[in-house]
Structure formats: C-alpha cells, structure tokens
Design an enzyme around this catalytic site. Structure first.
Site, mmCIF file in Angstrom:
data_model
loop_
_atom_site.group_PDB
_atom_site.id
_atom_site.type_symbol
_atom_site.label_atom_id
_atom_site.label_comp_id
_atom_site.label_asym_id
_atom_site.label_seq_id
_atom_site.Cartn_x
_atom_site.Cartn_y
_atom_site.Cartn_z
ATOM 1 N N SER A 130 -38.998 -15.993 -18.672
ATOM 2 C CA SER A 130 -37.789 -16.736 -18.305
ATOM 3 C C SER A 130 -36.579 -16.022 -18.903
ATOM 4 O O SER A 130 -36.690 -15.357 -19.938
ATOM 5 C CB SER A 130 -37.851 -18.166 -18.863
ATOM 6 O OG SER A 130 -36.616 -18.838 -18.690
ATOM 7 N N TYR B 132 -39.388 -24.027 -25.697
ATOM 8 C CA TYR B 132 -39.450 -23.261 -24.458
ATOM 9 C C TYR B 132 -38.952 -21.831 -24.674
ATOM 10 O O TYR B 132 -39.609 -20.862 -24.263
ATOM 11 C CB TYR B 132 -38.626 -23.953 -23.375
ATOM 12 C CG TYR B 132 -38.812 -23.350 -22.007
ATOM 13 C CD1 TYR B 132 -39.921 -23.675 -21.225
ATOM 14 C CD2 TYR B 132 -37.886 -22.458 -21.478
ATOM 15 C CE1 TYR B 132 -40.101 -23.123 -19.970
ATOM 16 C CE2 TYR B 132 -38.050 -21.900 -20.218
ATOM 17 C CZ TYR B 132 -39.158 -22.246 -19.468
ATOM 18 O OH TYR B 132 -39.338 -21.688 -18.220
#
Length: 260
Positions: free
Chosen positions: A146, A159
C-alpha cells in the site's frame, strides 16, 4: 486486457474473493491461468467463484485464514493435489481498514490481528508455497502492499506498520529465493475503489466528488483493473529482470504536492 500470456499457469490469489483480489483473479483467468482463490469469507468466495465460472474461466475456491499456519499448510497441500505446482503466488489478503483510533485507545489485540493477516500471512504463504513454486519454470511471488507503507494519515499504526513490513519482506524474499529462480515483487496501490467488486450484499455504486478525482493527476480514482494490469506484467516473463522492487499504482496521488 491481454489474454493467453498465462495459458495453463497456476495462479493462487489470497484474499481473492472481493476487491483488488477478485479483480486480479479475473484478469489472470482471462489471460489463460488456472486460478486458485482463497479467502476467509466463504460466502464471498462462493460468489467470486461463480462470477469467474460464469465467464468460463478456470478457477477453484479453497476457504482459509492466511494467518493460521495449519490452514496455509492445508491450502498448499490442496494446490498440490489439484495442480501439482504453483507458478504465481499473489499475497493480497489483508485487513483493509487502516483506521485503528487514537493510540491510547487502541487494543493490542487489534494491532496483532492486522499484523497477523497482513504480514504473517504472506510469510506463511511464501514458506508453504515454496516446494510448489520450485516446480514452476518461471515462478513469481507478488505482494500487495500500500502507499501507506510510505505515508500515513493519523491513527493508522497497525495498517501502515504491516504494509511497511511487507515492503521489507518483499526485498528480503527476493534475495533469499533468488537461488530458486523465484522473483518477488510488490505493488503498492493507492486509492482503489472496490465497491462494485464486493460480495452481493455489500456491493455499492461508488460516488466520487470532483475533489476526489482531481487529487489524482490522472483525474480519477483507481479500480481493481488498474492493479490487475500491473500484476499481469510483474508476474510475467516480460518482467524477468525485475525482482525485489515495488511499483506504486496510485494515479500519481503520492507525488502531487497539496497545500492547505
């Protein structure tokens, strides 16, 4: 999207029942691959399998939690039984919601769960897929990270940490598995709209504002097909001289300076 490049190759996509994973599974299937979907959500997995079969694509679904070692081991045993080898492993499964609340309010169990799926999972899959990948002529592993591995909004600790760790795991695996001729790369998606790619009862039609679109230099929010196109390239023989790298696919969002 080009077809035929993956004729008869075996491609395993974790978290392949919805969103980016489903988009990649469909693209690999359209390119001729025999796709293995795995996902912890069995309802979504059954729907995804039907979606691919309705398109006359070759696919099977095996439910499983990538953070559980015994389930990953069982998954690879089933791939062995069905296909006898694995050409491409796509580590896509992940807990996608990056928001965990304020640091002092965050439960460590939440932090641990996100790392277990997003980082431990890809490591387990690589470990147990290794004997199968060694049987392939041009094996490849693709990790879906990501842009949050490189930048953050507030309160995205778990995350961001998991995706940053997966970036590091990518180059570590690339070096470590080089003697086995296994290339390992990563794609770092930006804002990818997955509304139409959810299971039926959670599907929605996305509504993007002008501001949403204009913060991307390409003028739109991303779609699963954008990641799928990059995945087809990086896992193909055309990318045979690329390993240990990450490709940012974000419509230019992370290179655009924004002043407030």
């Amino acid at each position: 999207m080009a077809t035929g490049d993956y004729k008869d190759k075996v491609v395993l996509v974790t978290g392949g029942a919805q969103g980016i994973g489903l988009g990649m599974a469909q693209a690999f299937g359209q390119a001729g691959a025999q796709v293995v979907l795995t996902d912890a959500d069995e309802e979504a997995g059954r729907e995804a399998l039907q979606r691919l079969q309705d398109q006359k694509l070759k696919a099977i679904f095996i439910p499983g939690d990538v953070s559980a070692e015994h389930e990953v081991a069982a998954l690879m045993e089933k791939v062995q039984e069905k296909h006898g080898r694995l050409d491409v492993l796509v580590n896509n499964a992940g807990i996608a919601d990056p928001f965990a609340g304020k640091l002092e309010e965050m439960l460590m169990s939440e932090f641990d769960r996100i790392l277990a799926v997003n980082l431990r999972g890809p490591m387990l899959c690589a470990k147990y897929a290794l004997p199968l990948l060694r049987k392939a002529k041009h094996p490849a592993i693709l990790n879906i990270t990501s842009t949050r591995a490189f930048m953050s909004e507030p309160d995205t600790f778990a995350y961001s940490a998991s995706k940053g760790g997966l970036e590091a795991l990518t180059h570590s695996l690339a070096v470590s598995l080089a003697p086995d001729r296994i290339r390992v790369n990563a794609i770092a998606p930006g804002w990818i709209e997955t509304g139409p790619w959810q299971k039926e009862r959670e599907r929605y039609e996305p509504q993007h504002t002008r501001e949403d679109k204009e913060q991307h230099p390409v003028g739109r929010v991303g779609e699963p097909q954008d990641i799928a196109g990059a995945a087809l390239f990086l896992c193909s023989e055309n990318a045979g001289f690329i390993t240990g790298q990450h490709l940012v696919v974000d419509g230019g969002m992370t290179v655009k300076m924004i002043y407030t």
